[in-house]
Design an enzyme around this catalytic site. Structure first.
Site, PDB file in Angstrom:
ATOM      1  N   LYS A  55      47.018  34.858  42.788  1.00  0.00           N
ATOM      2  CA  LYS A  55      46.609  34.879  41.380  1.00  0.00           C
ATOM      3  C   LYS A  55      47.697  34.324  40.475  1.00  0.00           C
ATOM      4  O   LYS A  55      48.855  34.755  40.537  1.00  0.00           O
ATOM      5  CB  LYS A  55      46.294  36.326  40.980  1.00  0.00           C
ATOM      6  CG  LYS A  55      45.987  36.541  39.502  1.00  0.00           C
ATOM      7  CD  LYS A  55      44.614  36.016  39.096  1.00  0.00           C
ATOM      8  CE  LYS A  55      44.392  36.048  37.599  1.00  0.00           C
ATOM      9  NZ  LYS A  55      43.510  37.084  37.149  1.00  0.00           N
ATOM     10  N   HIS A  60      37.130  34.599  34.802  1.00  0.00           N
ATOM     11  CA  HIS A  60      36.535  35.081  33.542  1.00  0.00           C
ATOM     12  C   HIS A  60      36.408  33.994  32.473  1.00  0.00           C
ATOM     13  O   HIS A  60      37.031  34.068  31.420  1.00  0.00           O
ATOM     14  CB  HIS A  60      37.297  36.286  32.986  1.00  0.00           C
ATOM     15  CG  HIS A  60      38.801  36.223  33.092  1.00  0.00           C
ATOM     16  ND1 HIS A  60      39.543  35.181  32.603  1.00  0.00           N
ATOM     17  CD2 HIS A  60      39.693  37.090  33.626  1.00  0.00           C
ATOM     18  CE1 HIS A  60      40.827  35.417  32.840  1.00  0.00           C
ATOM     19  NE2 HIS A  60      40.942  36.566  33.461  1.00  0.00           N
ATOM     20  N   HIS A  80      42.038  51.083  30.792  1.00  0.00           N
ATOM     21  CA  HIS A  80      43.230  51.599  30.101  1.00  0.00           C
ATOM     22  C   HIS A  80      42.792  52.910  29.474  1.00  0.00           C
ATOM     23  O   HIS A  80      41.665  52.996  28.974  1.00  0.00           O
ATOM     24  CB  HIS A  80      43.683  50.662  28.982  1.00  0.00           C
ATOM     25  CG  HIS A  80      44.186  49.332  29.453  1.00  0.00           C
ATOM     26  ND1 HIS A  80      45.502  49.117  29.828  1.00  0.00           N
ATOM     27  CD2 HIS A  80      43.557  48.149  29.623  1.00  0.00           C
ATOM     28  CE1 HIS A  80      45.645  47.857  30.195  1.00  0.00           C
ATOM     29  NE2 HIS A  80      44.482  47.249  30.089  1.00  0.00           N
ATOM     30  N   HIS A 138      44.200  32.672  35.703  1.00  0.00           N
ATOM     31  CA  HIS A 138      43.957  33.175  34.353  1.00  0.00           C
ATOM     32  C   HIS A 138      44.193  31.968  33.462  1.00  0.00           C
ATOM     33  O   HIS A 138      45.331  31.615  33.176  1.00  0.00           O
ATOM     34  CB  HIS A 138      44.910  34.333  34.024  1.00  0.00           C
ATOM     35  CG  HIS A 138      44.655  34.910  32.667  1.00  0.00           C
ATOM     36  ND1 HIS A 138      44.203  36.189  32.465  1.00  0.00           N
ATOM     37  CD2 HIS A 138      44.747  34.360  31.432  1.00  0.00           C
ATOM     38  CE1 HIS A 138      44.032  36.408  31.164  1.00  0.00           C
ATOM     39  NE2 HIS A 138      44.372  35.312  30.519  1.00  0.00           N
ATOM     40  N   HIS A 196      40.159  45.142  38.534  1.00  0.00           N
ATOM     41  CA  HIS A 196      41.437  45.856  38.420  1.00  0.00           C
ATOM     42  C   HIS A 196      41.214  47.296  38.841  1.00  0.00           C
ATOM     43  O   HIS A 196      40.454  48.021  38.201  1.00  0.00           O
ATOM     44  CB  HIS A 196      41.950  45.820  36.975  1.00  0.00           C
ATOM     45  CG  HIS A 196      42.225  44.429  36.499  1.00  0.00           C
ATOM     46  ND1 HIS A 196      43.461  43.839  36.613  1.00  0.00           N
ATOM     47  CD2 HIS A 196      41.419  43.492  35.937  1.00  0.00           C
ATOM     48  CE1 HIS A 196      43.398  42.600  36.131  1.00  0.00           C
ATOM     49  NE2 HIS A 196      42.171  42.369  35.721  1.00  0.00           N
ATOM     50  N   LEU A 197      41.888  47.699  39.914  1.00  0.00           N
ATOM     51  CA  LEU A 197      41.731  49.083  40.397  1.00  0.00           C
ATOM     52  C   LEU A 197      42.854  49.992  39.933  1.00  0.00           C
ATOM     53  O   LEU A 197      42.721  51.200  39.975  1.00  0.00           O
ATOM     54  CB  LEU A 197      41.702  49.113  41.932  1.00  0.00           C
ATOM     55  CG  LEU A 197      40.390  48.812  42.632  1.00  0.00           C
ATOM     56  CD1 LEU A 197      40.572  48.995  44.135  1.00  0.00           C
ATOM     57  CD2 LEU A 197      39.254  49.684  42.145  1.00  0.00           C
ATOM     58  N   ARG A 198      44.011  49.403  39.526  1.00  0.00           N
ATOM     59  CA  ARG A 198      45.215  50.187  39.185  1.00  0.00           C
ATOM     60  C   ARG A 198      45.643  50.998  40.418  1.00  0.00           C
ATOM     61  O   ARG A 198      45.309  50.651  41.532  1.00  0.00           O
ATOM     62  CB  ARG A 198      44.976  51.113  37.982  1.00  0.00           C
ATOM     63  CG  ARG A 198      44.250  50.491  36.804  1.00  0.00           C
ATOM     64  CD  ARG A 198      44.965  49.301  36.199  1.00  0.00           C
ATOM     65  NE  ARG A 198      44.384  48.935  34.915  1.00  0.00           N
ATOM     66  CZ  ARG A 198      44.440  47.733  34.392  1.00  0.00           C
ATOM     67  NH1 ARG A 198      45.044  46.746  35.017  1.00  0.00           N
ATOM     68  NH2 ARG A 198      43.913  47.481  33.214  1.00  0.00           N
ATOM     69  N   ASP A 218      36.002  41.762  35.904  1.00  0.00           N
ATOM     70  CA  ASP A 218      37.274  41.961  35.192  1.00  0.00           C
ATOM     71  C   ASP A 218      37.328  43.355  34.580  1.00  0.00           C
ATOM     72  O   ASP A 218      37.960  43.557  33.543  1.00  0.00           O
ATOM     73  CB  ASP A 218      37.503  40.886  34.128  1.00  0.00           C
ATOM     74  CG  ASP A 218      38.963  40.795  33.715  1.00  0.00           C
ATOM     75  OD1 ASP A 218      39.823  41.377  34.407  1.00  0.00           O
ATOM     76  OD2 ASP A 218      39.248  40.158  32.695  1.00  0.00           O
ATOM     77  N   ASN A 236      48.060  42.811  39.423  1.00  0.00           N
ATOM     78  CA  ASN A 236      48.952  43.052  38.272  1.00  0.00           C
ATOM     79  C   ASN A 236      49.216  44.539  38.033  1.00  0.00           C
ATOM     80  O   ASN A 236      48.958  45.069  36.970  1.00  0.00           O
ATOM     81  CB  ASN A 236      48.411  42.382  37.000  1.00  0.00           C
ATOM     82  CG  ASN A 236      47.079  42.941  36.537  1.00  0.00           C
ATOM     83  OD1 ASN A 236      46.273  43.390  37.353  1.00  0.00           O
ATOM     84  ND2 ASN A 236      46.834  42.941  35.230  1.00  0.00           N
ATOM     85  N   ALA A 286      44.677  45.162  26.186  1.00  0.00           N
ATOM     86  CA  ALA A 286      43.480  44.354  26.455  1.00  0.00           C
ATOM     87  C   ALA A 286      42.848  44.823  27.755  1.00  0.00           C
ATOM     88  O   ALA A 286      43.538  45.016  28.757  1.00  0.00           O
ATOM     89  CB  ALA A 286      43.872  42.890  26.576  1.00  0.00           C
ATOM     90  N   HIS A 288      36.370  39.936  40.850  1.00  0.00           N
ATOM     91  CA  HIS A 288      37.555  40.086  39.977  1.00  0.00           C
ATOM     92  C   HIS A 288      37.585  41.513  39.443  1.00  0.00           C
ATOM     93  O   HIS A 288      36.826  41.868  38.548  1.00  0.00           O
ATOM     94  CB  HIS A 288      37.485  39.100  38.803  1.00  0.00           C
ATOM     95  CG  HIS A 288      38.690  39.138  37.922  1.00  0.00           C
ATOM     96  ND1 HIS A 288      39.387  38.018  37.553  1.00  0.00           N
ATOM     97  CD2 HIS A 288      39.355  40.166  37.337  1.00  0.00           C
ATOM     98  CE1 HIS A 288      40.405  38.348  36.783  1.00  0.00           C
ATOM     99  NE2 HIS A 288      40.405  39.664  36.628  1.00  0.00           N
ATOM    100  N   LEU A 332      41.053  40.131  27.380  1.00  0.00           N
ATOM    101  CA  LEU A 332      41.567  38.765  27.410  1.00  0.00           C
ATOM    102  C   LEU A 332      41.038  38.037  28.634  1.00  0.00           C
ATOM    103  O   LEU A 332      41.078  38.612  29.716  1.00  0.00           O
ATOM    104  CB  LEU A 332      43.102  38.791  27.427  1.00  0.00           C
ATOM    105  CG  LEU A 332      43.731  39.247  26.103  1.00  0.00           C
ATOM    106  CD1 LEU A 332      45.214  39.497  26.263  1.00  0.00           C
ATOM    107  CD2 LEU A 332      43.485  38.207  25.003  1.00  0.00           C
TER     108      LEU A 332
HETATM  109  O1  DOR Z   1      41.586  42.110  29.297  1.00  0.00           O
HETATM  110  C1  DOR Z   1      42.264  41.992  30.298  1.00  0.00           C
HETATM  111  N1  DOR Z   1      42.766  43.060  30.946  1.00  0.00           N
HETATM  112  N2  DOR Z   1      42.534  40.754  30.766  1.00  0.00           N
HETATM  113  C2  DOR Z   1      43.370  40.542  31.775  1.00  0.00           C
HETATM  114  O2  DOR Z   1      43.580  39.413  32.132  1.00  0.00           O
HETATM  115  C3  DOR Z   1      44.067  41.674  32.424  1.00  0.00           C
HETATM  116  C4  DOR Z   1      43.366  42.926  32.233  1.00  0.00           C
HETATM  117  C5  DOR Z   1      44.203  44.154  32.555  1.00  0.00           C
HETATM  118  O3  DOR Z   1      44.828  44.162  33.626  1.00  0.00           O
HETATM  119  O4  DOR Z   1      44.205  45.099  31.785  1.00  0.00           O
HETATM  120 ZN    ZN Z   2      41.508  40.500  35.110  1.00  0.00          ZN
END
Ligand code: DOR
Ligand code: ZN
Length: 344
Positions: free
Chosen positions: A98, A173, A250, A135, A14-16, A246, A40, A262, A12, A218
């Site tokens: 997802k 998560h 940011h 989620h 997030h690469l952006r 996860d 996302n 988050a 799990h 989150l």
């Molecule tokens: O804390 C989080 N950040 N929870 C998520 O489900 C998404 C993630 C994000 O993409 O920033």
């Molecule tokens: Zn996530």
């Protein structure tokens, strides 16, 4: 002390995209062989075509001497078309779909408002044996933020599992005793990922010495009894629990803000943190199953051939990473980690 284990995967992540992706990808690929890539983005990845394009961008952003395989996912919306599922079944890049409840987290506006509305789509997923990654939170405004996961189990997950008994589900998560218990008592079709922050921190860490936005993710950190329950689950050797960081970057300005985002950025030190959590529990012998075997087995993929070495040795975590004039603050910034990780 040191140990060698099969190279782990991150189930799990997030690469952006853009410049940020280059840095976070390099941090992940230092240790992990593969990762399940969350869909996302600002424009969510809803089609196999988009996922294949994103896959190519990720591959192109990798340093030439780095071997890393992104495993792509599609973002479920109320207008997702079952044609995409046939395309997933034919594709080599896309591994799962997802589910985000609308409004639950970063870029979740296109998520699902009414889960039952997508049951026909999920029925097709069950038929084609495509895993659903959830989620698992109910985010209605009248529900206490700390109860969101438990309410999701009671209101949606039990129904989902009953209705689609052959559907493979990853409860992403997990943060509560209730979720750990639910997965343990479910069939082998139901698995869960566990993050390093939820293994090492309880909700006090959001407020220690003043409010700390870098510990805000989150699902939110929970009370100590829940932390202990998920540590126990991760360290139990049970094949239904596996690693998913996860890691969700940011920039500092978006975290340290009156409306902070988050997400915890753990990629540079993720394996060090997991090793610490397993070491605290005297369960380093179970780390390989959790980090390198259980996830691959659940997804029906080969294990990685490479090994990594973990050496118990203190090191200082970077205070921040500068990316196009913006700071990215990792978890434990400027503090100490206790396990060095290297590819063998
Ligand atoms: O804390 C989080 N950040 N929870 C998520 O489900 C998404 C993630 C994000 O993409 O920033
Ligand atoms: Zn996530």
């Amino acid at each position: 002390m040191e140990l060698e284990i099969t190279q782990p995967d991150d189930w799990h992540l997030h690469l952006r995209d853009g410049e940020l992706m280059k840095t976070v990808l390099a941090h992940t690929a230092q240790t992990f062989g593969r990762a399940i890539i969350m869909p996302n983005l600002k424009t969510p990845i809803t089609t196999v075509k988009q996922a294949q394009h994103y896959y190519q961008q990720i591959k192109a952003a990798l340093a030439s001497d780095t071997i890393f395989e992104p495993l792509m996912t599609l973002y479920l919306t109320e207008s997702s078309n079952a044609k995409e599922l046939t395309a997933i079944a034919k594709s080599t890049e896309v591994k799962a779909v997802k589910y985000y409840p609308a409004g639950a987290t970063t870029n979740s506006d296109s998520g699902v408002r009414n889960l039952e509305k997508v049951y026909p789509f999920i029925e097709q997923m069950e038929k084609l044996d495509i895993p659903l990654l959830v989620h698992g939170e109910v985010v209605d405004s009248d529900i206490d933020v700390f109860d969101r996961e438990k309410v999701f189990i009671d209101k949606h997950l039990i129904k989902l599992v009953t209705q689609f008994p052959s559907l493979r589900i990853v409860f992403e998560h997990i943060t509560t005793q209730d979720a750990a218990q639910f997965v343990k008592s479910s069939s082998s079709k139901i698995a869960a990922t566990i993050t390093p922050q939820h293994m090492l921190m309880n909700r006090n860490e959001l407020f220690r010495d003043g409010i700390n936005p870098h510990h805000y993710c989150l699902p939110i950190l929970k009370r100590e009894k829940h932390r202990q329950a998920i540590v126990e689950a991760a360290c139990s050797g049970n094949r239904s629990f596996f690693l998913g960081t996860d890691s969700a970057p940011h920039f500092k300005l978006s975290k340290e803000s009156s409306c902070g985002c988050a997400g915890i950025y753990s990629a540079p030190i993720a394996m060090a943190l997991y090793a610490e959590a397993f070491d605290n529990q005297n369960s380093l012998d179970k780390l390989e199953a959790f980090a390198s075997l259980n996830g691959a087995n659940f997804y029906g993929l080969e294990l990685n051939e490479k090994k990594i070495r973990l050496v118990k040795q203190d090191f200082q975590v970077e205070k921040s990473y500068l990316i196009e004039k913006q700071d990215l603050i990792p978890l434990r910034a400027g503090k100490t980690c206790h396990w060095r990780t290297e590819l063998v």
